[in-house]
Design an enzyme around this catalytic site. Structure first.
Site, mmCIF file in Angstrom:
data_model
loop_
_atom_site.group_PDB
_atom_site.id
_atom_site.type_symbol
_atom_site.label_atom_id
_atom_site.label_comp_id
_atom_site.label_asym_id
_atom_site.label_seq_id
_atom_site.Cartn_x
_atom_site.Cartn_y
_atom_site.Cartn_z
ATOM 1 N N ARG A 199 -10.418 17.070 10.413
ATOM 2 C CA ARG A 199 -10.778 15.678 10.127
ATOM 3 C C ARG A 199 -11.384 15.043 11.382
ATOM 4 O O ARG A 199 -12.405 14.363 11.325
ATOM 5 C CB ARG A 199 -9.536 14.876 9.698
ATOM 6 C CG ARG A 199 -8.967 15.220 8.340
ATOM 7 C CD ARG A 199 -9.894 14.814 7.229
ATOM 8 N NE ARG A 199 -10.241 13.408 7.313
ATOM 9 C CZ ARG A 199 -9.479 12.414 6.855
ATOM 10 N NH1 ARG A 199 -8.357 12.668 6.229
ATOM 11 N NH2 ARG A 199 -9.871 11.151 6.954
ATOM 12 N N HIS A 226 -13.099 10.189 -1.035
ATOM 13 C CA HIS A 226 -12.543 10.465 0.307
ATOM 14 C C HIS A 226 -13.511 11.426 1.022
ATOM 15 O O HIS A 226 -13.198 12.590 1.273
ATOM 16 C CB HIS A 226 -11.152 11.083 0.166
ATOM 17 C CG HIS A 226 -10.306 10.979 1.404
ATOM 18 N ND1 HIS A 226 -10.735 10.374 2.576
ATOM 19 C CD2 HIS A 226 -9.038 11.416 1.663
ATOM 20 C CE1 HIS A 226 -9.775 10.439 3.480
ATOM 21 N NE2 HIS A 226 -8.743 11.062 2.958
ATOM 22 N N CYS A 273 -4.965 18.056 1.115
ATOM 23 C CA CYS A 273 -5.422 17.039 2.075
ATOM 24 C C CYS A 273 -4.255 16.437 2.855
ATOM 25 O O CYS A 273 -4.462 15.902 3.943
ATOM 26 C CB CYS A 273 -6.197 15.946 1.351
ATOM 27 S SG CYS A 273 -5.244 15.176 0.028
ATOM 28 N N ARG A 302 -10.377 1.922 4.929
ATOM 29 C CA ARG A 302 -9.556 2.533 3.865
ATOM 30 C C ARG A 302 -9.143 1.382 2.957
ATOM 31 O O ARG A 302 -8.394 0.494 3.382
ATOM 32 C CB ARG A 302 -8.341 3.242 4.451
ATOM 33 C CG ARG A 302 -7.331 3.651 3.401
ATOM 34 C CD ARG A 302 -6.291 4.621 3.903
ATOM 35 N NE ARG A 302 -6.859 5.948 4.037
ATOM 36 C CZ ARG A 302 -6.136 7.063 4.182
ATOM 37 N NH1 ARG A 302 -4.820 6.998 4.221
ATOM 38 N NH2 ARG A 302 -6.718 8.234 4.289
ATOM 39 N N GLN A 314 -12.621 13.512 4.214
ATOM 40 C CA GLN A 314 -11.715 14.615 3.902
ATOM 41 C C GLN A 314 -12.506 15.824 3.389
ATOM 42 O O GLN A 314 -12.312 16.954 3.845
ATOM 43 C CB GLN A 314 -10.722 14.149 2.813
ATOM 44 C CG GLN A 314 -9.721 15.208 2.416
ATOM 45 C CD GLN A 314 -8.699 15.474 3.509
ATOM 46 O OE1 GLN A 314 -8.067 14.558 3.994
ATOM 47 N NE2 GLN A 314 -8.540 16.724 3.907
ATOM 48 N N ASP A 319 -3.491 18.284 -4.721
ATOM 49 C CA ASP A 319 -3.196 16.986 -4.094
ATOM 50 C C ASP A 319 -2.058 16.349 -4.889
ATOM 51 O O ASP A 319 -1.668 16.849 -5.954
ATOM 52 C CB ASP A 319 -4.475 16.113 -4.120
ATOM 53 C CG ASP A 319 -4.331 14.800 -3.335
ATOM 54 O OD1 ASP A 319 -3.352 14.653 -2.576
ATOM 55 O OD2 ASP A 319 -5.195 13.912 -3.504
HETATM 56 N N1 CP Z 1 -5.493 13.220 4.244
HETATM 57 C C1 CP Z 1 -5.395 11.953 4.637
HETATM 58 O O1 CP Z 1 -6.299 11.146 4.466
HETATM 59 O O2 CP Z 1 -4.215 11.651 5.255
HETATM 60 P P1 CP Z 1 -3.706 10.190 5.594
HETATM 61 O O3 CP Z 1 -3.474 9.475 4.282
HETATM 62 O O4 CP Z 1 -2.424 10.397 6.356
HETATM 63 O O5 CP Z 1 -4.726 9.480 6.415
HETATM 64 N N1 NVA Z 2 -5.285 11.230 -3.514
HETATM 65 C C1 NVA Z 2 -4.514 10.757 -2.384
HETATM 66 C C2 NVA Z 2 -5.103 11.252 -1.116
HETATM 67 C C3 NVA Z 2 -4.320 10.882 0.117
HETATM 68 C C4 NVA Z 2 -5.000 11.358 1.381
HETATM 69 C C5 NVA Z 2 -4.446 9.249 -2.404
HETATM 70 O O1 NVA Z 2 -5.468 8.596 -2.661
HETATM 71 O O2 NVA Z 2 -3.373 8.710 -2.163
#
Ligand code: CP
Ligand code: NVA
Length: 339
Positions: free
Chosen positions: A297, A136, A269, A109, A139, A230
């Protein structure tokens, strides 16, 4: 490294478009099989290790990978890069070349998507995107698995995105384009999806029959099978009052859900900013499937790991009998018949 014949042509999953249409269906189908009964899978990743490197916070992604890999008999190593970003001590390439000596897959990440690209270029083990500023994919795969679980029809179902045209939206769009679904993206003009993504998704949709539409008109939610939103400000992005102000008109609330119709499911998400992009009433309504998304997930990521690391085991589970009950069978057979 695996010596058996690959089930997925790409070694890495940095974006959904790395996968062929039938590979997406295969992963979703495999996730259904694994979710149904974990017992036969409890040692499939025995002696395998997965590195998790996180430059941003996480609840769902971290826990779903950690618990998921443990359920498959494997080990994870969590590498916290929130204070010391990857590349600070070793170069990103050297980091990858070290980790591949211990680990069978790297899950990252990252703040910048190019970090994952550099890691994937250096490491000979699969690199999986656990969220970057632009994509992502885990997701989106889990979200479509959830939609199908809730009866969404692969070609007739209609998914409507409402809000910011962000990383999650891009991955969903790439998935919809790949598997031939209908998706409408409703954003204020200033938060619209970028042209390059739109063009690459439209190009893929020509082959799959997906219907992709882009608008700023909220009337487009009418008749939708699912409404997805989101946060207004993604991790790593600077908060702008102006942007939040514009997105305020795109809140998913009871009125919007009523306009969509009684059939519409609500998706997010997570984490959700209750009171901003979605109200408590919608989040806690019977239309909300957000925690099913969160659960899936784990099953989808497990399917992905099994497909990448033990393709023969995955292949033998994808029997004709299992595929016959899949909502994706038409897409799978259409793709398998494509040269
Ligand atoms: N949806 C998602 O990726 O959640 P987190 O940021 O908690 O991992
Ligand atoms: N769009 C959000 C998704 C979090 C799972 C971000 O990137 O923070």
């Amino acid at each position: 490294m695996t010596s058996s014949r690959a089930l997925i042509a790409s070694t890495d999953l940095l974006a959904v478009l790395d996968l062929a249409s039938h590979e997406i269906c295969t992963i979703i189908e495999l996730s259904r099989i694994i979710k149904r009964d974990y017992l036969p899978w409890r040692e499939v990743l025995s002696q395998r290790a997965v590195a998790l490197l996180f430059e941003k916070p996480s609840l769902r992604t971290r826990v779903s990978f950690e618990v998921g890999v443990a359920k498959l008999g494997g080990t994870v190593v969590y590498l916290d890069h929130q204070t010391n970003p990857i590349g600070a001590r070793d170069t990103v390439g050297d980091y990858g070349r070290n980790l591949e000596r211990y680990c069978d897959a790297l899950v990252g990440r990252v703040n910048q998507h190019q970090t994952l690209e550099a890691l994937a270029a250096a490491a000979r083990v699969p690199v999986i995107n656990a969220l970057s500023e632009s994509h992502h994919p885990c997701q989106a795969l889990a979200d479509f698995a959830t939609l199908f679980e809730h009866g969404f029809h692969p070609s007739r179902g209609h998914l409507v995105w409402v809000g910011d045209g962000n990383n999650v939206c891009r991955s969903l769009l790439e998935t919809a384009a790949s598997i031939g679904c209908r998706m409408t993206v409703v954003t204020p003009p200033s938060c619209a999806m970028d042209d390059a993504t739109i063009q690459s998704c439209l190009a893929r949709s020509c082959r799959t029959g997906a219907r992709l539409e882009f608008t700023s008109d909220l009337h487009a939610v009418a008749g939708a099978d699912a409404i997805y939103t989101d946060v207004w400000v993604s991790m790593g992005e600077k908060a702008h009052e102006e942007k939040s102000q514009v997105l305020r008109g795109y809140q998913v609330n009871t009125q919007l859900m009523k306009h969509a119709g009684a059939q519409a499911m609500f998706m997010h998400c997570l984490p959700a900013h209750r009171g901003d992009e979605v109200t408590d009433e919608v989040m806690d309504s019977s239309a909300s499937i957000v925690f099913d998304q969160a659960e899936n997930r784990m099953h989808v990521q497990n399917a992905l790991l099994v497909a990448l690391l033990t393709p023969d085991t995955a292949r033998s589970a994808l029997t004709a009998q299992n595929l016959a009950s899949s909502p994706l069978t038409p897409s799978l057979s259409r793709e398998h018949s494509t040269p």
